[in-house]
Design a protein around this motif. Sequence first.
Motif, PDB file in Angstrom:
ATOM      1  N   ARG A 182      -8.033 -31.180  24.038  1.00 12.61           N
ATOM      2  CA  ARG A 182      -8.639 -32.189  24.907  1.00 12.61           C
ATOM      3  C   ARG A 182      -7.740 -33.408  24.847  1.00 12.61           C
ATOM      4  N   LEU A 183      -7.261 -33.844  25.986  1.00 16.32           N
ATOM      5  CA  LEU A 183      -6.442 -35.055  25.980  1.00 16.32           C
ATOM      6  C   LEU A 183      -6.955 -36.012  27.035  1.00 16.32           C
ATOM      7  N   ILE A 184      -6.713 -37.274  26.765  1.00 16.15           N
ATOM      8  CA  ILE A 184      -7.162 -38.319  27.671  1.00 16.15           C
ATOM      9  C   ILE A 184      -6.005 -39.278  27.902  1.00 16.15           C
ATOM     10  N   LYS A 185      -5.669 -39.426  29.171  1.00 13.46           N
ATOM     11  CA  LYS A 185      -4.613 -40.370  29.547  1.00 13.46           C
ATOM     12  C   LYS A 185      -5.106 -41.172  30.737  1.00 13.46           C
TER      13      LYS A 185
ATOM     14  N   MET B 209     -12.320 -40.018  19.472  1.00 10.22           N
ATOM     15  CA  MET B 209     -12.946 -40.819  18.422  1.00 10.22           C
ATOM     16  C   MET B 209     -12.005 -41.034  17.238  1.00 10.22           C
ATOM     17  N   ASN B 210     -12.159 -42.193  16.622  1.00  4.62           N
ATOM     18  CA  ASN B 210     -11.514 -42.470  15.355  1.00  4.62           C
ATOM     19  C   ASN B 210     -12.585 -42.271  14.287  1.00  4.62           C
ATOM     20  N   TYR B 211     -12.606 -41.090  13.690  1.00  5.16           N
ATOM     21  CA  TYR B 211     -13.674 -40.721  12.772  1.00  5.16           C
ATOM     22  C   TYR B 211     -13.540 -41.376  11.405  1.00  5.16           C
TER      23      TYR B 211
ATOM     24  N   ARG C  99     -11.478 -26.478  12.503  1.00  6.78           N
ATOM     25  CA  ARG C  99     -10.585 -27.588  12.169  1.00  6.78           C
ATOM     26  C   ARG C  99     -10.516 -28.524  13.364  1.00  6.78           C
ATOM     27  N   LEU C 100     -10.509 -29.810  13.082  1.00  4.91           N
ATOM     28  CA  LEU C 100     -10.404 -30.817  14.123  1.00  4.91           C
ATOM     29  C   LEU C 100      -9.308 -31.787  13.731  1.00  4.91           C
TER      30      LEU C 100
ATOM     31  N   PHE D 126      -7.047 -38.315  12.465  1.00  5.38           N
ATOM     32  CA  PHE D 126      -8.112 -37.549  11.815  1.00  5.38           C
ATOM     33  C   PHE D 126      -7.710 -36.088  11.663  1.00  5.38           C
ATOM     34  N   CYS D 127      -8.028 -35.535  10.494  1.00  9.94           N
ATOM     35  CA  CYS D 127      -7.844 -34.113  10.229  1.00  9.94           C
ATOM     36  C   CYS D 127      -8.995 -33.685   9.322  1.00  9.94           C
TER      37      CYS D 127
END
Length: 191
Positions: A53-56, A96-98, A155-156, A162-163
Amino acid sequence: MDHLFEELLDRAKKEDAGEIELIYLQDRGLKIRVFEGKVDTFKVARSCGLGIRLIKEGRCGLAYTEKLDPASLQNTLKLAIANSQINPIDLCHQIMNYGHDSFPEMDLVDNRIEKREVEAKIGLALAMEQMARDYDPRIINVPFSTYFEGWREIRLLNSKGFCGAYQNNGGGAAIEVMAKKDDEIKSPYKY
Protein backbone atom coordinates in the motif's frame (compact mmCIF):
# COMPACT_ATOMS: atom_id res chain seq x y z
CA MET A 1 12.89 -12.57 3.81
CA ASP A 2 13.20 -9.28 5.71
CA HIS A 3 16.11 -8.22 3.52
CA LEU A 4 13.87 -8.46 0.42
CA PHE A 5 11.28 -6.27 2.10
CA GLU A 6 13.90 -3.74 3.21
CA GLU A 7 15.20 -3.62 -0.38
CA LEU A 8 11.66 -3.00 -1.60
CA LEU A 9 11.22 -0.10 0.84
CA ASP A 10 14.56 1.33 -0.35
CA ARG A 11 13.51 0.92 -3.99
CA ALA A 12 10.24 2.75 -3.35
CA LYS A 13 12.16 5.60 -1.74
CA LYS A 14 14.56 5.81 -4.71
CA GLU A 15 11.63 5.88 -7.12
CA ASP A 16 9.95 8.62 -5.07
CA ALA A 17 6.85 6.42 -4.74
CA GLY A 18 5.64 8.18 -1.60
CA GLU A 19 4.97 6.55 1.73
CA ILE A 20 4.75 2.78 1.62
CA GLU A 21 3.54 -0.06 3.79
CA LEU A 22 4.17 -3.77 3.29
CA ILE A 23 2.12 -6.55 4.83
CA TYR A 24 3.39 -10.10 4.59
CA LEU A 25 1.19 -13.07 5.40
CA GLN A 26 2.21 -16.70 5.60
CA ASP A 27 -0.01 -19.52 6.79
CA ARG A 28 -0.35 -23.26 6.75
CA GLY A 29 -3.09 -25.61 7.79
CA LEU A 30 -3.93 -29.26 8.28
CA LYS A 31 -7.35 -30.91 8.01
CA ILE A 32 -7.97 -34.58 8.73
CA ARG A 33 -11.47 -35.94 8.23
CA VAL A 34 -12.45 -39.53 8.99
CA PHE A 35 -15.53 -41.49 7.97
CA GLU A 36 -16.46 -45.02 9.00
CA GLY A 37 -13.13 -45.68 10.70
CA LYS A 38 -10.93 -44.54 7.81
CA VAL A 39 -9.20 -41.32 6.80
CA ASP A 40 -11.47 -39.73 4.20
CA THR A 41 -9.63 -36.42 3.73
CA PHE A 42 -6.06 -35.39 4.52
CA LYS A 43 -5.24 -31.83 3.42
CA VAL A 44 -2.11 -29.80 4.01
CA ALA A 45 -2.26 -26.24 2.72
CA ARG A 46 0.33 -23.47 2.63
CA SER A 47 0.16 -19.93 1.31
CA CYS A 48 2.06 -16.69 1.52
CA GLY A 49 1.89 -13.29 -0.05
CA LEU A 50 2.84 -9.66 0.18
CA GLY A 51 0.54 -6.66 -0.04
CA ILE A 52 1.83 -3.19 -0.86
CA ARG A 53 0.00 0.00 0.00
CA LEU A 54 1.56 3.29 -0.98
CA ILE A 55 0.36 6.83 -0.77
CA LYS A 56 1.71 9.68 -2.85
CA GLU A 57 0.13 13.12 -2.89
CA GLY A 58 -3.06 11.75 -1.35
CA ARG A 59 -3.46 8.96 -3.90
CA CYS A 60 -3.46 5.36 -2.66
CA GLY A 61 -2.10 2.47 -4.69
CA LEU A 62 -2.53 -1.19 -3.76
CA ALA A 63 -1.00 -4.36 -5.19
CA TYR A 64 -0.51 -7.95 -4.04
CA THR A 65 1.65 -10.91 -5.01
CA GLU A 66 2.16 -14.49 -3.92
CA LYS A 67 5.53 -14.65 -5.68
CA LEU A 68 8.27 -13.38 -3.39
CA ASP A 69 11.28 -13.35 -5.69
CA PRO A 70 12.97 -9.96 -6.30
CA ALA A 71 11.58 -9.51 -9.83
CA SER A 72 7.99 -10.23 -8.75
CA LEU A 73 8.29 -7.86 -5.80
CA GLN A 74 9.60 -5.13 -8.12
CA ASN A 75 6.69 -5.69 -10.52
CA THR A 76 4.23 -5.51 -7.65
CA LEU A 77 5.74 -2.21 -6.53
CA LYS A 78 5.38 -0.87 -10.10
CA LEU A 79 1.74 -1.97 -10.12
CA ALA A 80 1.05 -0.22 -6.79
CA ILE A 81 2.66 2.96 -8.17
CA ALA A 82 0.55 2.73 -11.34
CA ASN A 83 -2.60 2.14 -9.30
CA SER A 84 -1.89 5.20 -7.17
CA GLN A 85 -1.68 7.35 -10.29
CA ILE A 86 -5.21 6.47 -11.40
CA ASN A 87 -6.92 6.73 -8.02
CA PRO A 88 -8.55 9.96 -6.86
CA ILE A 89 -6.96 12.14 -4.22
CA ASP A 90 -8.15 11.43 -0.69
CA LEU A 91 -6.24 13.33 1.96
CA CYS A 92 -7.49 10.93 4.64
CA HIS A 93 -5.15 8.22 3.33
CA GLN A 94 -2.05 7.90 5.46
CA ILE A 95 0.64 5.48 6.54
CA MET A 96 0.64 5.32 10.32
CA ASN A 97 3.63 5.95 12.51
CA TYR A 98 3.01 3.19 15.04
CA GLY A 99 6.03 3.95 17.18
CA HIS A 100 8.73 1.45 17.99
CA ASP A 101 8.04 0.52 21.59
CA SER A 102 4.26 0.43 21.60
CA PHE A 103 3.68 -3.28 20.95
CA PRO A 104 4.67 -5.92 23.49
CA GLU A 105 6.00 -9.30 22.43
CA MET A 106 3.18 -11.81 22.31
CA ASP A 107 3.60 -15.54 22.78
CA LEU A 108 0.67 -16.85 20.73
CA VAL A 109 2.17 -20.11 19.45
CA ASP A 110 1.50 -23.40 21.22
CA ASN A 111 4.41 -25.59 20.09
CA ARG A 112 2.67 -28.72 21.34
CA ILE A 113 0.33 -28.61 18.34
CA GLU A 114 3.04 -29.13 15.73
CA LYS A 115 5.03 -31.53 17.89
CA ARG A 116 2.11 -33.97 18.13
CA GLU A 117 2.54 -36.80 15.64
CA VAL A 118 0.17 -36.95 12.68
CA GLU A 119 -0.89 -40.44 13.76
CA ALA A 120 -2.09 -39.00 17.09
CA LYS A 121 -4.13 -36.36 15.25
CA ILE A 122 -5.71 -39.02 13.07
CA GLY A 123 -6.29 -41.09 16.21
CA LEU A 124 -8.16 -38.22 17.83
CA ALA A 125 -10.57 -37.92 14.88
CA LEU A 126 -11.07 -41.71 14.82
CA ALA A 127 -11.63 -41.86 18.58
CA MET A 128 -14.24 -39.09 18.42
CA GLU A 129 -16.09 -40.94 15.69
CA GLN A 130 -16.07 -44.19 17.66
CA MET A 131 -17.14 -42.48 20.91
CA ALA A 132 -20.08 -40.89 19.11
CA ARG A 133 -21.16 -44.24 17.66
CA ASP A 134 -20.83 -45.93 21.06
CA TYR A 135 -22.62 -43.17 22.98
CA ASP A 136 -26.17 -44.14 22.12
CA PRO A 137 -27.74 -46.81 19.89
CA ARG A 138 -29.87 -44.09 18.27
CA ILE A 139 -26.73 -42.69 16.60
CA ILE A 140 -27.05 -44.11 13.09
CA ASN A 141 -24.36 -42.14 11.26
CA VAL A 142 -21.36 -39.91 11.84
CA PRO A 143 -21.07 -37.91 8.59
CA PHE A 144 -17.76 -36.43 9.68
CA SER A 145 -15.23 -36.34 12.47
CA THR A 146 -12.52 -33.78 11.81
CA TYR A 147 -9.24 -32.59 13.32
CA PHE A 148 -7.87 -29.24 12.08
CA GLU A 149 -5.02 -26.89 12.87
CA GLY A 150 -3.47 -23.74 11.48
CA TRP A 151 -0.45 -21.47 11.87
CA ARG A 152 -0.04 -17.88 10.68
CA GLU A 153 2.65 -15.23 10.57
CA ILE A 154 2.00 -11.57 9.79
CA ARG A 155 4.68 -8.91 9.27
CA LEU A 156 4.10 -5.20 8.80
CA LEU A 157 6.80 -2.79 7.66
CA ASN A 158 6.53 0.79 6.52
CA SER A 159 8.56 3.73 5.29
CA LYS A 160 8.15 5.47 8.65
CA GLY A 161 10.43 2.92 10.28
CA PHE A 162 7.90 0.53 11.74
CA CYS A 163 8.64 -3.19 11.62
CA GLY A 164 6.41 -5.53 13.61
CA ALA A 165 5.40 -9.15 13.42
CA TYR A 166 3.53 -11.87 15.21
CA GLN A 167 2.76 -15.55 14.85
CA ASN A 168 -0.17 -17.54 16.14
CA ASN A 169 -1.60 -21.01 15.81
CA GLY A 170 -4.47 -23.12 16.99
CA GLY A 171 -6.30 -26.33 16.45
CA GLY A 172 -9.53 -28.08 17.17
CA ALA A 173 -11.92 -30.86 16.36
CA ALA A 174 -15.50 -31.08 15.12
CA ILE A 175 -18.00 -33.85 14.66
CA GLU A 176 -21.49 -34.27 13.24
CA VAL A 177 -23.83 -37.08 14.22
CA MET A 178 -27.20 -38.28 12.97
CA ALA A 179 -29.67 -39.89 15.35
CA LYS A 180 -32.84 -41.85 14.64
CA LYS A 181 -35.83 -42.45 16.88
CA ASP A 182 -38.79 -44.21 15.38
CA ASP A 183 -39.21 -42.62 11.92
CA GLU A 184 -37.54 -39.33 12.82
CA ILE A 185 -33.91 -38.60 11.90
CA LYS A 186 -32.12 -35.59 13.39
CA SER A 187 -28.79 -33.95 12.72
CA PRO A 188 -27.43 -30.64 14.05
CA TYR A 189 -27.53 -29.24 10.51
CA LYS A 190 -30.82 -30.77 9.38
CA TYR A 191 -33.94 -29.78 11.27
